[in-house]
Write a protein that holds these residues in place. Structure first.
Motif, PDB file in Angstrom:
ATOM      1  N   ASP A  91       4.577  -0.138  -5.184  1.00 36.97           N
ATOM      2  CA  ASP A  91       4.547  -1.497  -5.727  1.00 36.97           C
ATOM      3  C   ASP A  91       3.098  -1.966  -5.843  1.00 36.97           C
ATOM      4  N   VAL A  92       2.700  -2.316  -7.060  1.00 40.50           N
ATOM      5  CA  VAL A  92       1.320  -2.732  -7.330  1.00 40.50           C
ATOM      6  C   VAL A  92       1.275  -4.243  -7.542  1.00 40.50           C
ATOM      7  N   ASP A  93       0.331  -4.888  -6.895  1.00 46.32           N
ATOM      8  CA  ASP A  93       0.091  -6.324  -7.072  1.00 46.32           C
ATOM      9  C   ASP A  93      -1.293  -6.469  -7.689  1.00 46.32           C
ATOM     10  N   ALA A  94      -1.325  -6.703  -9.005  1.00 50.67           N
ATOM     11  CA  ALA A  94      -2.622  -6.732  -9.694  1.00 50.67           C
ATOM     12  C   ALA A  94      -2.556  -7.626 -10.922  1.00 50.67           C
ATOM     13  N   LYS A  95      -3.670  -8.276 -11.204  1.00 47.52           N
ATOM     14  CA  LYS A  95      -3.846  -8.981 -12.464  1.00 47.52           C
ATOM     15  C   LYS A  95      -4.637  -8.075 -13.402  1.00 47.52           C
ATOM     16  N   GLU A  96      -4.942  -8.563 -14.575  1.00 48.57           N
ATOM     17  CA  GLU A  96      -5.675  -7.755 -15.543  1.00 48.57           C
ATOM     18  C   GLU A  96      -7.172  -7.844 -15.273  1.00 48.57           C
ATOM     19  N   MET A  97      -7.865  -6.748 -15.519  1.00 51.89           N
ATOM     20  CA  MET A  97      -9.322  -6.743 -15.345  1.00 51.89           C
ATOM     21  C   MET A  97      -9.987  -7.693 -16.342  1.00 51.89           C
ATOM     22  N   GLU A  98     -11.129  -8.207 -15.950  1.00 51.62           N
ATOM     23  CA  GLU A  98     -11.953  -9.038 -16.829  1.00 51.62           C
ATOM     24  C   GLU A  98     -13.356  -8.446 -16.875  1.00 51.62           C
ATOM     25  N   ARG A  99     -13.921  -8.410 -18.061  1.00 49.84           N
ATOM     26  CA  ARG A  99     -15.279  -7.857 -18.193  1.00 49.84           C
ATOM     27  C   ARG A  99     -16.291  -8.721 -17.436  1.00 49.84           C
ATOM     28  N   ASP A 100     -17.261  -8.054 -16.836  1.00 45.76           N
ATOM     29  CA  ASP A 100     -18.348  -8.694 -16.075  1.00 45.76           C
ATOM     30  C   ASP A 100     -17.865  -9.396 -14.809  1.00 45.76           C
ATOM     31  N   GLU A 101     -16.684  -8.967 -14.320  1.00 40.23           N
ATOM     32  CA  GLU A 101     -16.175  -9.521 -13.062  1.00 40.23           C
ATOM     33  C   GLU A 101     -15.678  -8.401 -12.160  1.00 40.23           C
ATOM     34  N   ASP A 102     -15.845  -8.601 -10.834  1.00 41.66           N
ATOM     35  CA  ASP A 102     -15.251  -7.657  -9.890  1.00 41.66           C
ATOM     36  C   ASP A 102     -13.732  -7.707 -10.043  1.00 41.66           C
ATOM     37  N   PHE A 103     -13.092  -6.639  -9.657  1.00 44.69           N
ATOM     38  CA  PHE A 103     -11.632  -6.531  -9.807  1.00 44.69           C
ATOM     39  C   PHE A 103     -11.030  -6.112  -8.473  1.00 44.69           C
ATOM     40  N   SER A 104      -9.989  -6.814  -8.049  1.00 42.50           N
ATOM     41  CA  SER A 104      -9.321  -6.457  -6.797  1.00 42.50           C
ATOM     42  C   SER A 104      -7.814  -6.432  -7.013  1.00 42.50           C
ATOM     43  N   TYR A 105      -7.161  -5.552  -6.292  1.00 39.53           N
ATOM     44  CA  TYR A 105      -5.707  -5.438  -6.374  1.00 39.53           C
ATOM     45  C   TYR A 105      -5.219  -4.747  -5.116  1.00 39.53           C
ATOM     46  N   SER A 106      -3.919  -4.669  -4.953  1.00 43.05           N
ATOM     47  CA  SER A 106      -3.358  -3.964  -3.798  1.00 43.05           C
ATOM     48  C   SER A 106      -2.099  -3.219  -4.227  1.00 43.05           C
ATOM     49  N   PHE A 107      -1.746  -2.225  -3.463  1.00 47.50           N
ATOM     50  CA  PHE A 107      -0.472  -1.533  -3.693  1.00 47.50           C
ATOM     51  C   PHE A 107       0.120  -1.148  -2.351  1.00 47.50           C
ATOM     52  N   SER A 108       1.432  -1.121  -2.304  1.00 47.78           N
ATOM     53  CA  SER A 108       2.121  -0.811  -1.056  1.00 47.78           C
ATOM     54  C   SER A 108       3.214   0.223  -1.305  1.00 47.78           C
ATOM     55  N   PHE A 109       3.589   0.904  -0.248  1.00 50.27           N
ATOM     56  CA  PHE A 109       4.594   1.959  -0.364  1.00 50.27           C
ATOM     57  C   PHE A 109       5.119   2.296   1.017  1.00 50.27           C
ATOM     58  N   GLU A 110       6.202   3.051   1.048  1.00 43.62           N
ATOM     59  CA  GLU A 110       6.783   3.488   2.316  1.00 43.62           C
ATOM     60  C   GLU A 110       6.618   4.989   2.481  1.00 43.62           C
ATOM     61  N   ILE A 111       6.445   5.411   3.722  1.00 43.55           N
ATOM     62  CA  ILE A 111       6.264   6.822   4.046  1.00 43.55           C
ATOM     63  C   ILE A 111       7.282   7.236   5.102  1.00 43.55           C
ATOM     64  N   ALA A 112       7.377   8.522   5.325  1.00 42.84           N
ATOM     65  CA  ALA A 112       8.281   9.018   6.363  1.00 42.84           C
ATOM     66  C   ALA A 112       7.732   8.635   7.738  1.00 42.84           C
ATOM     67  N   PRO A 113       8.597   8.235   8.656  1.00 39.85           N
ATOM     68  CA  PRO A 113       8.135   7.883  10.008  1.00 39.85           C
ATOM     69  C   PRO A 113       7.715   9.135  10.772  1.00 39.85           C
ATOM     70  N   THR A 114       6.903   8.942  11.756  1.00 37.38           N
ATOM     71  CA  THR A 114       6.515  10.056  12.630  1.00 37.38           C
ATOM     72  C   THR A 114       7.307   9.944  13.932  1.00 37.38           C
ATOM     73  N   PHE A 115       7.831  11.068  14.392  1.00 34.52           N
ATOM     74  CA  PHE A 115       8.590  11.080  15.640  1.00 34.52           C
ATOM     75  C   PHE A 115       8.630  12.513  16.155  1.00 34.52           C
ATOM     76  N   ASP A 116       8.872  12.647  17.442  1.00 39.24           N
ATOM     77  CA  ASP A 116       8.941  13.968  18.071  1.00 39.24           C
ATOM     78  C   ASP A 116      10.395  14.423  18.128  1.00 39.24           C
ATOM     79  N   LEU A 117      10.629  15.621  17.618  1.00 42.67           N
ATOM     80  CA  LEU A 117      11.976  16.182  17.676  1.00 42.67           C
ATOM     81  C   LEU A 117      12.265  16.722  19.073  1.00 42.67           C
ATOM     82  N   PRO A 118      13.462  16.510  19.582  1.00 45.61           N
ATOM     83  CA  PRO A 118      13.819  17.110  20.877  1.00 45.61           C
ATOM     84  C   PRO A 118      14.004  18.618  20.709  1.00 45.61           C
ATOM     85  N   GLU A 119      13.974  19.335  21.790  1.00 44.00           N
ATOM     86  CA  GLU A 119      14.182  20.789  21.731  1.00 44.00           C
ATOM     87  C   GLU A 119      15.624  21.069  21.285  1.00 44.00           C
ATOM     88  N   TYR A 120      15.740  21.783  20.175  1.00 41.13           N
ATOM     89  CA  TYR A 120      17.088  22.059  19.661  1.00 41.13           C
ATOM     90  C   TYR A 120      17.367  23.554  19.493  1.00 41.13           C
TER      91      TYR A 120
END
Length: 360
Positions: A91-120
Motif C-alpha cells: 500500500d503506497v501513500d503518495a501524492k504526485e511529484m512537483e518539479r523543484d520540490e523535495d518529494f516524500s511518500y511512504s509504503f507499507s506491507f505485511e511480512i511473514a512472522p518470525t517464530f521458533d519451530l518446536p522439535e518435530y
C-alpha cells in the motif's frame, strides 16, 4: 533517496521515503524525454519538440508516470536491501511529484512472522489401516451403471413416480398472464434426485402421459431468483412421456465397456486398488494434518491480517457458490456481511497459520 523503516507490528512494516530535488528533476526529465521521442505536435517535427512544450502539453500523464515509475524503482531497491518479501499487497501513500520540490511518500506491507519451530522430527503419528468394504466397491459399480444407463420411454400406462424421468412442458402464470422465463418445452425432469423444488415435483408426481394440470406453487423466500422468491404462481404442467433409466447388467461385457476389463472380477479388483490408493493418500494427509496441528499448538505469532481477510473473501465466495447451486443466496442465511466474516474468521486464521508454519 533516503528511507526509514518503522515496525508497526511484528508482521507490518512501514517505509518512509525522502527524495531530493535532483532525483525528482531527473525522473521527470527522463519521462519527458520518452514523450518527446514520439510527441506529434503541430508546428514541430517529430522528435524535435522542445521539452518545455512536451511537458506543458502532457503534464498530467508525465508527472503521473514519473511518480509511479520512481516509486516502483525505489520499492524494489529498498526491499532488496532489506531482504524482505511482502506477503500482502504493498500500500503506497503518495501524492504526485512537483518539479523543484523535495518529494516524500511512504509504503507499507505485511511480512511473514518470525517464530521458533518446536522439535518435530521423529514425532510419531498413528495412521489407521486401510480396509476395503465390499459395499463400497458395490456402490462404485452402481454409480458406473447409472452413468452407462440408457433412458427408454415407458409404454406401460401408469402414473409417473419418484425415480422416473418426466418429459414435461411447464409454464408459470401470474394473474392469468404468462411469466417470461418460467417455462420450458419437452423438459426432462428426474424425479426424486433433488434437482428441482420438491413442491414442483409434487405437482408432476402422479400425472399420466397426456395429462395437463395447473396448481399453485410458492417459491421459497430464499430462492436464488429474487423476482420469484416468496411469490406464489400458478404452474401449468403437461406430461408428455415417462422415461426410465435402463441399467446394464453387471457382466463381462459391462466390465469391458466400463474400462476395458476382461471380467467383472478384474473390474472389482481395479476398484479396490483405486480405493486403497486413494484412501492411503487421505489417511496420510490426515496424519500430516494431526502433526501440523500439534506443531501449531506449540507456537504463537501474529497473523498478517490482509492475508486472513483474503481467505475470508475466498471462503464467502465458495459459500455463495454452494448456496446458489442449491437455489439459494447469502441472504437466506439471515446474517449481515460483518457476521458472515466473523463466522468465517477462525477457519481463515487456521489456514493462514498452517501456511506460515509450513513455510517456516
Amino acid at each position: 533517496m533516503e528511507y526509514k523503516v518503522e515496525e508497526l507490528s511484528p508482521v507490518t512494516r512501514k517505509v518512509a521515503v525522502e527524495v531530493g530535488v535532483e532525483e525528482v528533476h531527473a525522473a521527470l526529465s527522463a519521462t519527458v524525454a520518452l514523450y518527446r521521442k514520439s510527441a506529434d505536435i503541430k508546428g514541430f517535427r517529430k522528435g524535435k519538440v522542445p521539452s518545455s512544450v512536451v511537458e506543458a502539453k502532457f503534464r498530467k500523464q508525465i508527472y503521473g508516470e514519473a511518480t509511479t515509475d520512481l516509486i516502483n524503482y525505489h520499492i524494489n531497491d529498498i526491499l532488496g536491501e532489506l531482504k524482505l518479501s511482502p506477503l500482502s499487497r504493498i500500500d503506497v501513500d503518495a501524492k504526485e511529484m512537483e518539479r523543484d520540490e523535495d518529494f516524500s511518500y511512504s509504503f507499507s506491507f505485511e511480512i511473514a512472522p518470525t517464530f521458533d519451530l518446536p522439535e518435530y522430527k521423529g514425532l510419531a503419528v498413528e495412521e489407521e489401516d486401510v480396509v476395503v468394504d465390499p459395499q463400497q466397491v458395490e456402490d462404485v459399480i452402481q454409480r458406473i451403471r447409472q452413468n452407462m444407463a440408457k433412458t427408454v420411454i415407458i409404454k406401460e400406462e401408469r402414473p409417473v413416480a419418484t425415480g422416473d424421468i418426466a418429459v414435461i412442458d411447464f409454464q408459470a402464470f401470474q394473474d392469468g398472464v404468462k411469466m417470461e422465463g418460467v417455462a420450458a418445452n419437452k423438459f426432462e425432469l428426474p424425479l426424486g434426485e433433488g434437482n428441482s423444488l420438491p413442491e414442483f415435483e409434487d405437482i408432476v408426481i402422479g400425472m399420466t402421459p397426456g395429462e395437463t394440470k395447473e396448481n399453485p406453487l410458492t417459491f421459497p423466500a430464499d430462492f436464488i431468483n429474487d423476482t420469484l422468491a416468496g411469490k406464489t404462481v400458478s404452474m401449468q404442467v403437461t406430461l408428455h412421456a415417462i422415461k426410465a433409466r435402463n441399467l446394464p447388467e453387471v457382466d463381462d461385457d459391462f466390465a469391458e465397456l466400463a474400462g476395458g476389463y476382461s471380467s467383472v472380477q478384474d473390474l472389482k479388483e481395479a476398484i479396490e486398488k483405486s480405493y486403497v490408493s486413494t484412501r492411503k493418500q487421505l489417511v496420510k494427509g490426515d496424519a500430516q494434518k494431526k502433526l501440523l496441528d500439534g506443531i501449531k499448538a506449540e507456537v504463537s505469532f501474529e497473523l498478517p491480517q490482509s492475508i486472513v481477510e483474503e481467505h475470508i473473501d475466498k471462503q464467502i465466495v465458495e459459500l455463495q457458490g454452494k448456496l446458489e447451486r442449491q437455489g439459494k443466496s447469502l441472504d437466506s442465511l439471515g446474517k449481515t456481511p460483518a457476521e458472515l466474516r466473523e463466522e468465517n474468521r477462525p477457519q481463515a486464521e487456521d489456514v493462514v497459520k498452517s501456511s506460515l508454519v509450513l513455510l517456516a
